[in-house]
Design a protein around this motif. Structure first.
Motif, PDB file in Angstrom:
ATOM      1  N   SER A   1      -9.539  28.827  42.591  1.00 28.09           N
ATOM      2  CA  SER A   1     -10.123  28.326  41.371  1.00 28.09           C
ATOM      3  C   SER A   1      -9.550  27.404  40.542  1.00 28.09           C
ATOM      4  CB  SER A   1     -10.444  29.552  40.610  1.00 28.09           C
ATOM      5  OG  SER A   1     -11.256  29.152  39.410  1.00 28.09           O
ATOM      6  N   GLY A   2     -10.343  26.414  40.034  1.00 28.49           N
ATOM      7  CA  GLY A   2      -9.681  25.360  39.159  1.00 28.49           C
ATOM      8  C   GLY A   2     -10.169  25.699  37.649  1.00 28.49           C
ATOM      9  N   VAL A   3     -10.540  26.752  37.159  1.00 25.46           N
ATOM     10  CA  VAL A   3     -10.847  26.900  35.983  1.00 25.46           C
ATOM     11  C   VAL A   3     -10.572  28.461  35.439  1.00 25.46           C
ATOM     12  CG1 VAL A   3     -12.820  25.463  36.132  1.00 25.46           C
ATOM     13  CG2 VAL A   3     -13.165  27.820  36.673  1.00 25.46           C
ATOM     14  N   ARG A   4     -10.402  28.580  34.274  1.00 28.90           N
ATOM     15  CA  ARG A   4      -9.980  29.972  33.551  1.00 28.90           C
ATOM     16  C   ARG A   4     -10.981  30.264  32.391  1.00 28.90           C
ATOM     17  NH1 ARG A   4      -4.590  26.765  31.984  1.00 28.90           N
ATOM     18  NH2 ARG A   4      -6.448  25.455  31.382  1.00 28.90           N
ATOM     19  N   GLU A   5     -10.857  31.448  32.027  1.00 29.26           N
ATOM     20  CA  GLU A   5     -11.798  31.713  30.751  1.00 29.26           C
ATOM     21  C   GLU A   5     -11.303  30.721  29.698  1.00 29.26           C
ATOM     22  OE1 GLU A   5     -12.669  36.097  30.342  1.00 29.26           O
ATOM     23  OE2 GLU A   5     -11.884  35.815  28.299  1.00 29.26           O
ATOM     24  N   GLY A   6     -12.318  30.326  29.195  1.00 31.64           N
ATOM     25  CA  GLY A   6     -12.324  29.379  27.945  1.00 31.64           C
ATOM     26  C   GLY A   6     -12.486  28.047  28.433  1.00 31.64           C
ATOM     27  N   ASP A   7     -12.340  27.610  29.682  1.00 26.24           N
ATOM     28  CA  ASP A   7     -12.220  26.257  30.064  1.00 26.24           C
ATOM     29  C   ASP A   7     -13.958  25.980  30.332  1.00 26.24           C
ATOM     30  OD1 ASP A   7      -9.725  26.200  30.337  1.00 26.24           O
ATOM     31  OD2 ASP A   7     -10.036  26.287  32.639  1.00 26.24           O
ATOM     32  N   THR A   8     -14.353  24.418  30.149  1.00 24.33           N
ATOM     33  CA  THR A   8     -15.666  24.099  30.130  1.00 24.33           C
ATOM     34  C   THR A   8     -16.036  23.599  31.439  1.00 24.33           C
ATOM     35  OG1 THR A   8     -15.563  23.439  27.738  1.00 24.33           O
ATOM     36  CG2 THR A   8     -17.000  22.382  29.042  1.00 24.33           C
ATOM     37  N   ILE A   9     -17.162  23.958  31.982  1.00 25.25           N
ATOM     38  CA  ILE A   9     -17.667  22.984  32.964  1.00 25.25           C
ATOM     39  C   ILE A   9     -18.654  21.814  32.510  1.00 25.25           C
ATOM     40  CG2 ILE A   9     -19.202  23.516  35.057  1.00 25.25           C
ATOM     41  CD1 ILE A   9     -17.052  25.230  35.140  1.00 25.25           C
ATOM     42  N   SER A  10     -18.049  20.563  32.610  1.00 21.85           N
ATOM     43  CA  SER A  10     -18.594  19.384  32.377  1.00 21.85           C
ATOM     44  C   SER A  10     -19.515  18.632  33.299  1.00 21.85           C
ATOM     45  CB  SER A  10     -17.448  18.406  31.862  1.00 21.85           C
ATOM     46  OG  SER A  10     -17.029  17.893  32.880  1.00 21.85           O
ATOM     47  N   PRO A  11     -20.175  17.901  32.681  1.00 23.42           N
ATOM     48  CA  PRO A  11     -21.414  17.029  33.591  1.00 23.42           C
ATOM     49  C   PRO A  11     -20.841  16.094  34.381  1.00 23.42           C
ATOM     50  CG  PRO A  11     -21.453  16.301  31.391  1.00 23.42           C
ATOM     51  CD  PRO A  11     -20.518  17.427  31.370  1.00 23.42           C
ATOM     52  N   PHE A  12     -19.475  15.983  34.223  1.00 22.33           N
ATOM     53  CA  PHE A  12     -18.789  14.816  34.925  1.00 22.33           C
ATOM     54  C   PHE A  12     -18.384  15.140  36.372  1.00 22.33           C
ATOM     55  CE2 PHE A  12     -17.580  14.428  30.293  1.00 22.33           C
ATOM     56  CZ  PHE A  12     -18.169  13.239  30.040  1.00 22.33           C
TER      57      PHE A  12
END
Length: 673
Positions: free
Chosen positions: A382-393
């Motif tokens: 995974s490249g995300v953690r809790e608190g990270d944002t999934i952006s539209p980019f």
């Protein structure tokens, strides 16, 4: 070996490369966009350099800037990951010109395989079987339609420079060809900067089987067996597994030999994947070659006990392949599920938002025996953690969940258990859908082909079930306890029964009704406050409830004679209840919190997510029928059509082609007939 490499990518692949490099004693440099300043891959690398604004074309696709950063930081090589610049031959050439090692194949091999049409011509000369189709340069719409008519429908249109399912359309009838071609070309130019397409016969129940190849600069080339990637949506892979179910030793050897021949034909070096479309009768056809590491490479690593990223670094440094073909063996079975921020029930529409709660199943290690490496039975990339944002980019992938079992049956059971433990709050996810898919009769029995999801819509998208009494009880208890905990005992009122929120009443019992709702149903939960708990009633069901344990968002209650455990995470008005492998979202209808609110203005069709308007298909004052396409938006490199919800008239068009729109922005004013 290199002392330092730059990772020209983001997300889970950047984190994966950084982990392997660290294991090998190689330092890493991350590049990041303004949107990724706090991203996980930035944190796990030894150095990090801002490369540009959020849009990929201004950051991760700026090869010139990436090379400047590599030289400035003293990196000797660049690992491109997958996507972005990984299959860009000009970037590979620029790296070599700058004295940097491109950790991938030679630019000549990328060019040879980068165009699907050119690659198919090359494979035709090498006598690799091809699907009937047109792979030429003539892109005139009438000419292409004539070719499609000759091939016979259904026909698959595919971006020549494409990948990842983008720029692909299945056309069932000749009358639909022109519209599909225009849409395919728009998506292709947006995603790859090239709108050239090819047309092929679309096989009705094909399997997508790919062969992992690896070559070094000394003339050695091996295949690390196959992966079955047949389960797809929007021509993008959902589940991958290795080895392919039902694969015979003879067919494996034939496909492996063809893949190695394809790689040698272009002087390949490094990791690559030769993709085949396979008929149910065992025949197979060359489809394309991906000149990079694939997203699904972990399943190959699990069954072979290898680290393909380590192989990449060693081969790029001039070392020979770590193993010969004779040394490679298959151990057990592995399955990968792509966990996405998306809504399967709404056409797999990508989702954006903040991961307020992100609990993955625990990784489990074990020994293979027989001298083979020991992978994890459950692995999370995974490249995300809790608190990270999934952006539209960027791509909305949250993680890759990979499991291993001694056979396919054990791997299926382990995947189902891991998915039941996965908890995500803050964005819509496909976890529940993945669990239904893994447990479906079609997948579990290995009745695989690329139309599996479409063919099993009824079982994979069942009607929403009613929330159960245990789920509602968990939500009610969690809500009540959070109210009680919100009172600060240090205010001096700790002994005042009127201010304790514990439901104390003189000579009576407090009865309280809590209103919850999901997307389909509403629930009236009556709670009677007792001395040592509550009596909870929903309709004609009721039971006493006692809180037995609570650790943060995890709680256990005794409901009647049964112990019920779960996790309840509140996100605004919604309570996410995870219990017994199920996830329900219950909106709490708090009348005080919403007093005075008015219903939003109706009559406007809104953008389902941030994106760009690529086509407006109607005019002001035009009458339309229910289902007529009105506007086409592009978001996350995928097109989304906004259709008329009912018969009516377009009163106004609020955006033009090329305009960027925000999530929820009204696109046009619409009046129902």
């Amino acid at each position: 070996m290199f002392a330092k490499i730059l990772i020209a990518n983001r997300g889970e692949i950047a984190c994966r490369v950084a982990a392997t490099a660290r294991k090998m004693g190689v330092k890493t440099v991350a590049v990041y966009s303004e949107a990724d300043a706090n991203a996980k891959h930035v944190a796990v690398c030894d150095e990090a350099v801002l490369i540009g604004p959020a849009p990929a074309k201004e950051s991760y696709l700026r090869g010139d800037k990436i090379i400047e950063v590599a030289l400035a930081t003293g990196a000797q090589a660049i690992h491109p990951g997958y996507g972005f610049l990984s299959e860009n031959s000009d970037f590979a050439d620029a790296c070599a010109k700058a004295g940097l090692v491109f950790i991938g194949p030679p630019a000549s091999a990328i060019r040879a395989m980068g165009s699907k049409s050119a690659a198919k011509s090359l494979m035709d000369k090498a006598r690799v079987p091809l699907v009937p189709g047109y792979h030429g340069d003539n892109q005139d719409a009438d000419f292409l339609q004539t070719q499609a008519d000759k091939i016979g429908y259904p026909v698959l249109l595919k971006a020549s420079a494409g990948g990842g399912g983008k720029g692909m359309r299945v056309i069932e009838k000749s009358i639909d060809f022109k519209a599909a071609l225009a849409s395919c070309k728009r998506e292709a130019i947006s995603s790859f900067g090239d709108d050239k397409v090819l047309a092929e016969k679309y096989l009705s129940r094909p399997r997508h089987i790919e062969i992992q190849v690896f070559a070094d600069s000394r003339g050695n080339c091996v295949y690390l067996f196959e992966r079955d990637c047949s389960v797809q949506r929007r021509h993008q892979k959902v589940l991958e597994e290795a080895p392919a179910p039902g694969m015979t030793a003879e067919r494996r050897a034939a496909m492996g030999a063809a893949a190695v021949a394809a790689a040698k034909a272009v002087g390949y070096v490094g990791a690559g994947t030769v993709e085949f479309i396979a008929n149910q009768d065992g025949s197979f056809y060359f489809m394309e070659m991906n000149t990079r590491l694939q997203v699904e490479h972990p399943v190959t690593e699990m069954i072979t006990g290898t680290d393909l990223v380590e192989w990449q670094l060693r081969v790029a440094a001039g070392e020979p392949l770590p193993q010969s073909q004779a040394e490679l063996r298959i151990h057990g079975h592995a399955i990968e599920a792509r966990v996405y921020a998306e809504n399967p029930e709404k056409g797999f529409l990508p989702a954006i938002g903040t991961l307020h709660h992100n609990r993955a199943p625990q990784a489990v290690s074990f020994e293979l025996g027989g001298g083979a490496a020991a992978p994890a039975a459950v692995r999370i990339d995974s490249g995300v953690r809790e608190g990270d944002t999934i952006s539209p980019f960027y791509d909305p992938m949250i993680a890759k969940l990979i499991v291993w079992g001694k056979d396919r049956q054990e791997a299926l059971a382990r995947m189902a258990q891991a998915l039941s433990e996965y908890q995500i709050v803050g964005v819509a996810s496909n976890i529940a859908f993945l669990k239904r898919l893994i447990e479906s009769q079609a997948f579990s029995s290995a009745a695989l082909d690329t139309g599996l999801i479409e063919r099993n819509q009824d079982s994979l998208f069942p009607p929403a079930a009613l929330a159960s009494l245990p789920q509602l009880a968990l939500a009610a208890v969690a809500l009540i306890r959070s109210e009680q905990a919100a009172l600060n005992p240090n205010h001096g009122h700790a002994g005042d029964p009127w201010l304790g929120a514990y439901g104390w009443r003189m000579n009576s019992t407090l009865h309280r009704q809590l209103g919850f709702a999901d997307e389909v149903n509403s629930y009236a939960v009556t709670v009677a406050y007792l001395t040592d708990g509550w009596r909870i009633a929903v309709g004609d069901q009721q039971a006493t409830a006692q809180l037995v344990e609570r650790h943060g968002v995890d709680l256990g209650i005794k409901l009647g004679d049964h112990m019920v455990r779960g996790t309840v995470k509140r996100d605004g008005d919604a309570l996410h209840v995870f219990s017994g492998g199920q996830h329900v979202v219950l909106k709490y209808n708090d009348p005080m919190a919403h007093a005075g609110e008015v219903e939003a203005e109706g009559g406007r069709l809104t953008a389902p997510m941030p994106g760009k308007v690529v086509a407006v298909l109607v005019a002001k004052a035009q009458e339309v029928k229910k289902g007529d396409p009105l506007v086409i938006m592009e978001a996350m490199k995928m097109e989304h059509t906004i259709a008329a919800p009912r018969d009516g008239v377009v009163e106004d068009i609020l955006y033009a082609v090329g305009d960027q729109v925000a999530d929820g922005a009204p696109l046009l004013a619409f009046k129902a007939a």
